[in-house]
Design a protein around this motif. Sequence first.
Motif, short mmCIF file in Angstrom:
data_model
loop_
_atom_site.label_atom_id
_atom_site.label_comp_id
_atom_site.label_asym_id
_atom_site.label_seq_id
_atom_site.Cartn_x
_atom_site.Cartn_y
_atom_site.Cartn_z
N UNK A 87 52.03 44.03 48.53
CA UNK A 87 51.78 43.77 47.08
C UNK A 87 50.94 42.80 46.83
N UNK A 88 49.90 43.05 45.73
CA UNK A 88 49.03 41.89 45.34
C UNK A 88 49.57 40.91 44.74
N UNK A 89 48.71 39.54 45.10
CA UNK A 89 49.40 38.50 44.41
C UNK A 89 48.59 38.12 43.22
N UNK A 90 47.59 38.91 42.94
CA UNK A 90 46.60 38.50 41.78
C UNK A 90 46.19 39.75 41.03
N UNK A 91 45.77 39.53 39.69
CA UNK A 91 44.77 40.64 39.51
C UNK A 91 43.25 40.46 39.61
N UNK A 92 42.63 41.51 39.93
CA UNK A 92 41.36 41.55 40.17
C UNK A 92 40.55 41.25 38.67
N UNK A 93 39.45 40.53 38.97
CA UNK A 93 38.69 40.07 37.54
C UNK A 93 38.61 40.97 36.50
N UNK A 94 38.21 42.45 37.20
CA UNK A 94 38.07 43.36 36.05
C UNK A 94 39.35 43.80 35.61
N UNK A 105 25.75 43.34 36.49
CA UNK A 105 26.39 43.52 35.17
C UNK A 105 27.95 43.27 35.16
N UNK A 106 28.63 43.77 36.31
CA UNK A 106 29.96 43.69 36.33
C UNK A 106 30.52 42.73 37.52
N UNK A 107 31.17 41.70 37.20
CA UNK A 107 31.59 40.64 38.17
C UNK A 107 32.48 41.43 39.39
N UNK A 108 32.37 40.62 40.59
CA UNK A 108 33.23 41.05 41.62
C UNK A 108 34.30 39.86 41.92
N UNK A 109 34.24 39.00 41.00
CA UNK A 109 35.38 37.98 41.07
C UNK A 109 36.68 38.33 41.11
N UNK A 110 37.66 37.72 41.83
CA UNK A 110 37.36 36.36 42.52
C UNK A 110 37.28 36.36 43.80
#
Length: 473
Positions: free
Chosen positions: A104-111, A201-206
Amino acid sequence: MNSVDLAFLPALEQARLIRAKEISPLELTEGYLSRIERLNSALGAYVTVMAEQALADAKAKTEHLASNPDDLPPLFGVTVSVKDLNPVEGVACAYGIKAACDRIASHDDYIVGKLRQAGMVILGKTATSQLGSLPYTEPPGFPPARNPWNLDYTPGGSSGGGAAALAAGLCAISQGSDGGGSLRGPAFCCGLVGMKAARGRVSFAPVGERLNGLAVNGPLGRTVADTAALLDVLSGYELGDPYWLPNPNPSFLTGLKTPPRPLRIGYATRLDPIGEVDPVCRQAIYETVQQVEDLGHTAEQVTFPNLEDLIEPFVVVWECVLAEVGVPWIVMEKMNRWLYWRAWRINSGAYLRAVAKLQQVARQVVRFCQPYDVLILPVYMHPAIRVGEWKNLRSPQILKNVINWVAPCPPFNASGQPALAIPQGFDANGVPVGVQLVGRPADEATLLALAAQLEQANPWSHQRPAFADQRDS
C-alpha cells in the motif's frame, strides 16, 4: 445522450457539461464504474479499481459544484486512470509484480497530486508490464491487458492498461509514462494520442529519476485537445528537480487555437539497422505526409541516422535499472530475470560509458532534426502483436524482437525531444496503427498544433471499438 456516448465524450467536453450542470461528477463516475465492472474482466485494463474512493470524491465534487460553481479547476469532475507504477496514497502499487499486490502506497506521487489539484476523479490503477520494462502488458499472475479493438492483440506497453481503458471507454483520459515508447506504443496500438513530453517538462518528484532523463510521465487522450489539457495539468517544476523547463506561454491547450505557420517537415520509412517499416505503417506515413502537404506544409524524405550505436547502451541502462530497483530476482518474470542477471556482469565503468554514449548519440539525433520543425516517423516498426505471441521464446530472442519492434521510439527518450503518437488507420486485423511526430527540443506546442490540424482534417475520436460499444443491460 446514452451512457456509451457519454463515456466516449472527450474529457474537455465532459468538463464543460459539468460546469453547465448538465451532468454531475457523481453521474459520470458511476457510469464509468459500471462499465469497468462489466468490461474489465475481459480487458485486463485495471488491476485496482478505486470504486469507494472515486465515489466519495465524485460525491464531494458534486456537492461542491452545487454551492461553488465558479473558479473550478480545468478538468473538474473528469475521470482519470493512473498507471500502476505511480503511487496513490492508500492504494496498492504493485509495479506489475503479483507478490507486491498488498504493498500500500504511503503517499501520492507528485503527478497524482497534480491530477487531484486539477479536480479529477481517479478511478483506479491500470496494468503495466512488470516494472514497466516491456512493450506489451502481460505480467505473470495478472490477466493480460488486451486491445479493445481486437481482444486477441496487445494494447502495447508498458502503459497498456491505461490505453486499453481509455480506448474502451473505461475512463475519460489516462496517465502513463514513457521510457522507450511506453506511451507512444500503446497510443499506436489503441488508436489514441500519446505524448512523450520534453525532458524536464513533468517532474518526477518526490522520488529520484533513475533513468538519466530517458523516462517521462505524460498523457494519453482520445483527442489532441484532451492530451494538451492533461499535459498542462502534469507540467511544472518542483523544487529540486535535476532538470526543468519554463511553463509554456500560452498553455498547450490555448496554443491549439492558433494554427501553426507553414512547417518544414522531414519523414522517413526506414530506420537502420532495423530496415524498412511494415507496409501498413509505411502507408500511414505516406498518408500523413499527403495530409500535411494539403495543409500547406512542405515535406521531404530524409535518411534518419543509423541507430546501431544507440541500441547497446540503451539496453545496458535498462538492465542496470532493473537490477537496482530493489526487487528480488525470484519474483521477476523470465525476461526481467534474464536482464537482471545480465546487469550483474556490468561494472560501474561500463554503465557510465553507456550513459555517455547515449548522450553522444542524443547530440547526433538533435543535430539531425534541427533543420526540421517536425519529423514524421513510424511509432513501431510493425502493428500490434498477439497477446502471448512472444511468451514462449527464449529471452535473447524476445529482446531482439522488442528492439526490432520499438526502434523508432528510444532515440527521442535519449535526446529528450518531445514526440507525439497519433492515429492513422487500421491494419488487416482491425487494430489501429499510427505515426509519430517528433519536435525540436522543448517544442511540444508545434507538435500539438500540427496534430490538431491533422485531426481536424481527418477526425478519429468518433471511432470506437465494437467491444466497448455496449450499453447497460
